[in-house]
Design a protein around this motif. Structure first.
Motif, PDB file in Angstrom:
ATOM      1  N   LEU A   1       0.883  -1.167   0.000  1.00  0.00           N
ATOM      2  CA  LEU A   1       0.000   0.000   0.000  1.00  0.00           C
ATOM      3  C   LEU A   1       0.922   1.218   0.000  1.00  0.00           C
ATOM      4  N   MET A   2       1.075   1.832  -1.173  1.00  0.00           N
ATOM      5  CA  MET A   2       2.109   2.828  -1.402  1.00  0.00           C
ATOM      6  C   MET A   2       1.513   4.184  -1.756  1.00  0.00           C
ATOM      7  N   LYS A   3       1.967   5.212  -1.064  1.00  0.00           N
ATOM      8  CA  LYS A   3       1.594   6.579  -1.432  1.00  0.00           C
ATOM      9  C   LYS A   3       2.390   6.969  -2.669  1.00  0.00           C
ATOM     10  N   PRO A   4       1.746   7.659  -3.624  1.00  0.00           N
ATOM     11  CA  PRO A   4       2.493   8.113  -4.804  1.00  0.00           C
ATOM     12  C   PRO A   4       3.597   9.089  -4.381  1.00  0.00           C
ATOM     13  N   GLY A   5       4.788   8.771  -4.694  1.00  0.00           N
ATOM     14  CA  GLY A   5       5.958   9.570  -4.340  1.00  0.00           C
ATOM     15  C   GLY A   5       7.187   8.773  -4.706  1.00  0.00           C
ATOM     16  N   PRO A   6       8.355   9.133  -4.152  1.00  0.00           N
ATOM     17  CA  PRO A   6       9.567   8.386  -4.484  1.00  0.00           C
ATOM     18  C   PRO A   6       9.342   6.892  -4.300  1.00  0.00           C
ATOM     19  N   PRO A   7       9.796   6.064  -5.188  1.00  0.00           N
ATOM     20  CA  PRO A   7      10.755   6.338  -6.244  1.00  0.00           C
ATOM     21  C   PRO A   7      10.166   6.937  -7.519  1.00  0.00           C
ATOM     22  N   LEU A   8       8.849   7.169  -7.580  1.00  0.00           N
ATOM     23  CA  LEU A   8       8.271   7.833  -8.742  1.00  0.00           C
ATOM     24  C   LEU A   8       8.754   9.271  -8.786  1.00  0.00           C
ATOM     25  N   GLY A   9       8.968   9.787  -9.984  1.00  0.00           N
ATOM     26  CA  GLY A   9       9.243  11.208 -10.120  1.00  0.00           C
ATOM     27  C   GLY A   9       7.987  11.997  -9.769  1.00  0.00           C
ATOM     28  N   GLU A  10       8.131  13.284  -9.473  1.00  0.00           N
ATOM     29  CA  GLU A  10       6.992  14.086  -9.032  1.00  0.00           C
ATOM     30  C   GLU A  10       5.899  14.168 -10.090  1.00  0.00           C
ATOM     31  N   GLU A  11       6.259  14.258 -11.355  1.00  0.00           N
ATOM     32  CA  GLU A  11       5.252  14.343 -12.425  1.00  0.00           C
ATOM     33  C   GLU A  11       4.400  13.071 -12.472  1.00  0.00           C
ATOM     34  N   LEU A  12       5.037  11.922 -12.397  1.00  0.00           N
ATOM     35  CA  LEU A  12       4.296  10.655 -12.411  1.00  0.00           C
ATOM     36  C   LEU A  12       3.499  10.480 -11.120  1.00  0.00           C
ATOM     37  N   ALA A  13       4.082  10.841  -9.987  1.00  0.00           N
ATOM     38  CA  ALA A  13       3.362  10.741  -8.713  1.00  0.00           C
ATOM     39  C   ALA A  13       2.095  11.595  -8.747  1.00  0.00           C
ATOM     40  N   GLU A  14       2.181  12.780  -9.307  1.00  0.00           N
ATOM     41  CA  GLU A  14       1.002  13.649  -9.415  1.00  0.00           C
ATOM     42  C   GLU A  14      -0.036  13.040 -10.353  1.00  0.00           C
ATOM     43  N   ALA A  15       0.400  12.423 -11.437  1.00  0.00           N
ATOM     44  CA  ALA A  15      -0.534  11.757 -12.350  1.00  0.00           C
ATOM     45  C   ALA A  15      -1.258  10.612 -11.638  1.00  0.00           C
ATOM     46  N   VAL A  16      -0.542   9.860 -10.810  1.00  0.00           N
ATOM     47  CA  VAL A  16      -1.161   8.770 -10.049  1.00  0.00           C
ATOM     48  C   VAL A  16      -2.169   9.344  -9.053  1.00  0.00           C
ATOM     49  N   ARG A  17      -1.810  10.430  -8.373  1.00  0.00           N
ATOM     50  CA  ARG A  17      -2.742  11.057  -7.424  1.00  0.00           C
ATOM     51  C   ARG A  17      -4.018  11.515  -8.140  1.00  0.00           C
ATOM     52  N   ARG A  18      -3.867  12.100  -9.330  1.00  0.00           N
ATOM     53  CA  ARG A  18      -5.051  12.540 -10.103  1.00  0.00           C
ATOM     54  C   ARG A  18      -5.908  11.342 -10.516  1.00  0.00           C
ATOM     55  N   ALA A  19      -5.264  10.268 -10.956  1.00  0.00           N
ATOM     56  CA  ALA A  19      -6.007   9.067 -11.366  1.00  0.00           C
ATOM     57  C   ALA A  19      -6.756   8.458 -10.186  1.00  0.00           C
ATOM     58  N   LEU A  20      -6.132   8.453  -9.011  1.00  0.00           N
ATOM     59  CA  LEU A  20      -6.824   7.958  -7.815  1.00  0.00           C
ATOM     60  C   LEU A  20      -8.033   8.835  -7.508  1.00  0.00           C
ATOM     61  N   ALA A  21      -7.837  10.152  -7.547  1.00  0.00           N
ATOM     62  CA  ALA A  21      -8.939  11.079  -7.245  1.00  0.00           C
ATOM     63  C   ALA A  21     -10.090  10.921  -8.223  1.00  0.00           C
ATOM     64  N   ASP A  22      -9.776  10.579  -9.465  1.00  0.00           N
ATOM     65  CA  ASP A  22     -10.809  10.393 -10.488  1.00  0.00           C
ATOM     66  C   ASP A  22     -11.391   8.986 -10.486  1.00  0.00           C
ATOM     67  N   GLY A  23     -10.867   8.094  -9.646  1.00  0.00           N
ATOM     68  CA  GLY A  23     -11.350   6.713  -9.607  1.00  0.00           C
ATOM     69  C   GLY A  23     -10.993   5.938 -10.856  1.00  0.00           C
ATOM     70  N   ARG A  24      -9.835   6.216 -11.446  1.00  0.00           N
ATOM     71  CA  ARG A  24      -9.442   5.577 -12.701  1.00  0.00           C
ATOM     72  C   ARG A  24      -8.324   4.560 -12.557  1.00  0.00           C
ATOM     73  N   MET A  25      -7.903   4.271 -11.330  1.00  0.00           N
ATOM     74  CA  MET A  25      -6.793   3.329 -11.142  1.00  0.00           C
ATOM     75  C   MET A  25      -7.315   1.902 -11.036  1.00  0.00           C
ATOM     76  N   GLY A  26      -6.670   1.004 -11.759  1.00  0.00           N
ATOM     77  CA  GLY A  26      -6.958  -0.407 -11.608  1.00  0.00           C
ATOM     78  C   GLY A  26      -6.348  -0.904 -10.318  1.00  0.00           C
ATOM     79  N   GLY A  27      -6.909  -1.927  -9.765  1.00  0.00           N
ATOM     80  CA  GLY A  27      -6.400  -2.432  -8.504  1.00  0.00           C
ATOM     81  C   GLY A  27      -6.115  -3.907  -8.563  1.00  0.00           C
ATOM     82  N   LEU A  28      -7.012  -4.676  -8.011  1.00  0.00           N
ATOM     83  CA  LEU A  28      -6.823  -6.109  -7.877  1.00  0.00           C
ATOM     84  C   LEU A  28      -8.014  -6.872  -8.437  1.00  0.00           C
ATOM     85  N   GLY A  29      -7.759  -8.106  -8.801  1.00  0.00           N
ATOM     86  CA  GLY A  29      -8.817  -9.059  -9.071  1.00  0.00           C
ATOM     87  C   GLY A  29      -8.905  -9.983  -7.869  1.00  0.00           C
ATOM     88  N   LEU A  30     -10.070 -10.086  -7.299  1.00  0.00           N
ATOM     89  CA  LEU A  30     -10.291 -10.905  -6.105  1.00  0.00           C
ATOM     90  C   LEU A  30     -11.213 -12.066  -6.434  1.00  0.00           C
TER      91      LEU A  30
END
Length: 142
Positions: free
Chosen positions: A57-86
């Protein structure tokens, strides 16, 4: 030789809230929770029947660069991130149990050629697909 998958990463907005969701709501168990240099937190959970597969369970940040970390944060906020198959033995029953715990489903259980499928989001916006599988052939999709 590679023997199995042992680690997958789920990005989250709040590691404490994510841990509570995966442990208290979904029934996973905490595996590792340590802070390593400069506030980096390594937090993993696992299904109690499959401890060999840890979920970070990882917060977007290092080792991601700031630009990619911000893109991940935006995708999470928009509910667009894939997660797991259960996998579940009874998708409808498990869905009802999770709803009773406050989980909101994007898609209620529906029949599919490969089984009964439902989709919900975790508390960070990741999509989680839950399937009660059944045997199928390519002809089932025709």
């Amino acid at each position: 030789m590679i023997t199995n998958v042992s680690l997958v990463t789920i990005y989250c907005t709040d590691q404490d809230a994510a841990k509570a969701f995966y442990v208290d709501t979904l029934g996973f168990v905490e595996d590792t929770d340590i802070t390593m240099g400069e506030g980096f937190r390594w937090l993993t959970v696992a299904h109690p029947d499959h401890p060999e597969l840890e979920i970070t369970l990882m917060k977007p940040g290092p080792p991601l660069g700031e630009e990619l970390a911000e893109a991940v944060r935006r995708a999470l906020a928009d509910g667009r991130m894939g997660g797991l198959g259960l996998r579940t033995d009874d998708c409808r029953k498990t869905c009802d149990e999770l709803i009773a715990k406050g989980v909101e489903f994007v898609q209620m259980p529906e029949e599919r050629p490969y089984g009964v499928e439902a989709v919900f989001r975790d508390n960070s916006g990741n999509w989680l697909v839950m399937v009660e599988p059944r045997e199928f052939t390519p002809a089932d999709f025709a």
